[in-house]
Design a protein around this motif. Sequence first.
Motif, PDB file in Angstrom:
ATOM      1  N   GLU A 105       0.817  -1.222   0.000  1.00 58.48           N
ATOM      2  CA  GLU A 105       0.000   0.000   0.000  1.00 58.48           C
ATOM      3  C   GLU A 105       0.843   1.260   0.000  1.00 58.48           C
ATOM      4  N   GLN A 106       1.887   1.274   0.809  1.00 57.59           N
ATOM      5  CA  GLN A 106       2.554   2.557   1.085  1.00 57.59           C
ATOM      6  C   GLN A 106       3.911   2.730   0.426  1.00 57.59           C
ATOM      7  N   THR A 107       4.619   1.627   0.146  1.00 58.31           N
ATOM      8  CA  THR A 107       5.981   1.785  -0.391  1.00 58.31           C
ATOM      9  C   THR A 107       6.057   1.474  -1.883  1.00 58.31           C
ATOM     10  N   GLU A 108       5.239   0.535  -2.351  1.00 61.30           N
ATOM     11  CA  GLU A 108       5.296   0.180  -3.767  1.00 61.30           C
ATOM     12  C   GLU A 108       5.118   1.391  -4.698  1.00 61.30           C
ATOM     13  N   PRO A 109       4.285   2.379  -4.329  1.00 62.23           N
ATOM     14  CA  PRO A 109       4.166   3.561  -5.204  1.00 62.23           C
ATOM     15  C   PRO A 109       5.501   4.266  -5.486  1.00 62.23           C
ATOM     16  N   LEU A 110       6.507   4.020  -4.636  1.00 59.19           N
ATOM     17  CA  LEU A 110       7.814   4.654  -4.874  1.00 59.19           C
ATOM     18  C   LEU A 110       8.490   4.148  -6.141  1.00 59.19           C
ATOM     19  N   ILE A 111       8.124   2.926  -6.558  1.00 67.38           N
ATOM     20  CA  ILE A 111       8.744   2.374  -7.770  1.00 67.38           C
ATOM     21  C   ILE A 111       8.419   3.299  -8.947  1.00 67.38           C
ATOM     22  N   GLN A 112       7.147   3.661  -9.035  1.00 69.86           N
ATOM     23  CA  GLN A 112       6.726   4.571 -10.106  1.00 69.86           C
ATOM     24  C   GLN A 112       7.343   5.960  -9.912  1.00 69.86           C
ATOM     25  N   TYR A 113       7.373   6.395  -8.664  1.00 70.95           N
ATOM     26  CA  TYR A 113       7.941   7.726  -8.345  1.00 70.95           C
ATOM     27  C   TYR A 113       9.368   7.830  -8.881  1.00 70.95           C
ATOM     28  N   TYR A 114      10.188   6.797  -8.595  1.00 74.33           N
ATOM     29  CA  TYR A 114      11.591   6.858  -9.017  1.00 74.33           C
ATOM     30  C   TYR A 114      11.778   6.477 -10.483  1.00 74.33           C
ATOM     31  N   ARG A 115      10.832   5.719 -11.046  1.00 77.52           N
ATOM     32  CA  ARG A 115      10.902   5.449 -12.480  1.00 77.52           C
ATOM     33  C   ARG A 115      10.731   6.779 -13.234  1.00 77.52           C
ATOM     34  N   GLU A 116       9.766   7.574 -12.759  1.00 81.54           N
ATOM     35  CA  GLU A 116       9.508   8.854 -13.420  1.00 81.54           C
ATOM     36  C   GLU A 116      10.698   9.797 -13.312  1.00 81.54           C
TER      37      GLU A 116
END
Length: 218
Positions: A177-188
């Motif tokens: 829920e809370q950390t996986e969104p960082l993958i997209q954040y750092y991909r961008e």
Amino acid sequence: MNLVLLGPPGAGKGTQAEKLIKEFQIPHISTGDMLREAIKNRTELGAQAEKYMTAGELVPDEVVIGIVAERLMQSDATGGFLLDGFPRPVPQARALDQFLQENGKALTAVVNIEVDPQILIARLSGRRVCGTCGAVYHVETKQAKEPGICDLCQGELIHRADDHEETVKNRLAVYSEQTEPLIQYYRESGLLLQVNGEKSIDEVYREIIQELRNRVDP
Ligand code: AP5
Ligand code: MG
Ligand code: ZN
């Protein structure tokens, strides 16, 4: 080298960090280790963090961001650092970006170690850690030379309080829920390096080094 290691509980962040900090001569900044140390020493920070950690929940951002900022200001981190377990939710990533910008720094790369959840559960249930230096072992895949005793400092090996089944399940849910969104954040932001964390410890390490070399010296 200013690195972040990203990945679910049990992915091998701590294991790979032990090797990477030797290779690059940079400090290992693990928020989990810092918080566990605070609990052990019965500090104010430890008292704030303990109930969240025992439940497998995240410690509030304002607490964690403060200790990381303070740690990054210490002299051994001026030439580079390896962050393990921070940032976790997106607001921590934004706070880190802002802190680095204000201090004229930037991340070199964010290494995401990918591992299937079934494998993570087996890794965490067999994990043992040194109660003194935090070195990571496993009852099957990474045994200490002398059972129960750390190879590096002779400290006692312990089963982490949050490695029991119910807490592990919650930690994995909190990660999705809370950390996986960082993958997209750092991909961008173009910083993300993906590594398959299901191979052996040495193979994963070689893949990380290869990816970092391609990044720094393409
Ligand atoms: P933290 O200590 O960061 O735990 P985590 O993220 O859940 O990750 P782990 O330490 O469990 O796993 P790891 O990836 O390091 O795996 P390891 O190398 O040990 O955080 C703990 C708690 O602190 C959080 O739940 C939260 O409450 C709080 N917290 C921390 N940071 C926070 C933050 N930023 N914000 C808010 N709260 C925060 O390996 C696992 C096992 O697998 C070992 O036994 C190892 O030997 C084995 N293994 C590793 N690699 C391999 C391989 N390739 N093959 C076979 N076995 C392997
Ligand atoms: Mg760890
Ligand atoms: Zn030790």
